[in-house]
Design an enzyme around this catalytic site. Structure first.
Site, PDB file in Angstrom:
ATOM      1  CG  HIS A  82      -0.370   0.152   2.466  1.00  0.00           C
ATOM      2  ND1 HIS A  82       0.149  -1.082   3.376  1.00  0.00           N
ATOM      3  CD2 HIS A  82      -0.095   1.037   3.446  1.00  0.00           C
ATOM      4  CE1 HIS A  82       0.494  -0.633   4.561  1.00  0.00           C
ATOM      5  NE2 HIS A  82       0.684   0.758   4.455  1.00  0.00           N
ATOM      6  CD  GLU A 131      -1.853   3.376   6.503  1.00  0.00           C
ATOM      7  OE1 GLU A 131      -0.892   2.730   5.915  1.00  0.00           O
ATOM      8  OE2 GLU A 131      -1.805   3.505   7.592  1.00  0.00           O
TER       9      GLU A 131
END
Ligand code: CO
Length: 145
Positions: A82, A131
């Protein structure tokens, strides 16, 4: 609106092994990398590689129900998991993302930096899990370089 790139998350089968190339190959000092910590409530162990302008977050599955276990099974050498951007207000960011039709994967919860985070489904961002993290206060939590 997103702010600073806070970190890139790399999921690995072994954090201790994953730390080595940053020292042996890329010339960082052991003190540039944090100790490994367990976060059982999220099913991961983690450590941060501190860079002048950002961090690499190394994450390793912890427990059978770890949310990254399948990723590591599919990527046995580890891989980019991520990308994390800072936002000023996580609840405002969640509401804005939902209003724009994005798939928000979780309600805000405390992440490895000690501030609330949400994840946005990869289908909304060219296959990249995003995120969003509320900007940590200065000198908060895990030390930045
Ligand atoms: Co992260």
């Amino acid at each position: 609106m997103i702010g600073r790139l806070n970190h890139i998350g790399i999921a690995v089968p072994s954090i201790e092994a994953a730390k080595r190339p940053y020292i042996d190959l890329y010339g960082l000092k052991a003190s540039d990398i944090t100790e490994t910590r367990d976060m059982p409530e999220q099913g991961v162990r983690f450590a941060f590689v501190n860079l002048p302008n950002s961090q690499i977050e190394l994450i390793e599955p912890l427990g059978e129900n770890s949310p990254i276990r399948r990723f590591v099974e599919k990527n046995p050498q580890g891989g980019q998991h991520h990308v994390c951007f800072e936002v000023a207000d996580i609840y405002a960011a969640r509401d804005a993302m939902k209003a724009k039709g994005a798939t928000v994967l979780n309600e805000p919860r405390i992440g490895a930096h000690g501030t609330p985070i949400i994840f946005i489904h990869p289908k909304d961002s060219s296959g990249v899990l995003i995120e969003l993290m509320e900007t940590p206060p200065k000198n908060h939590g895990i030390a930045h370089a």
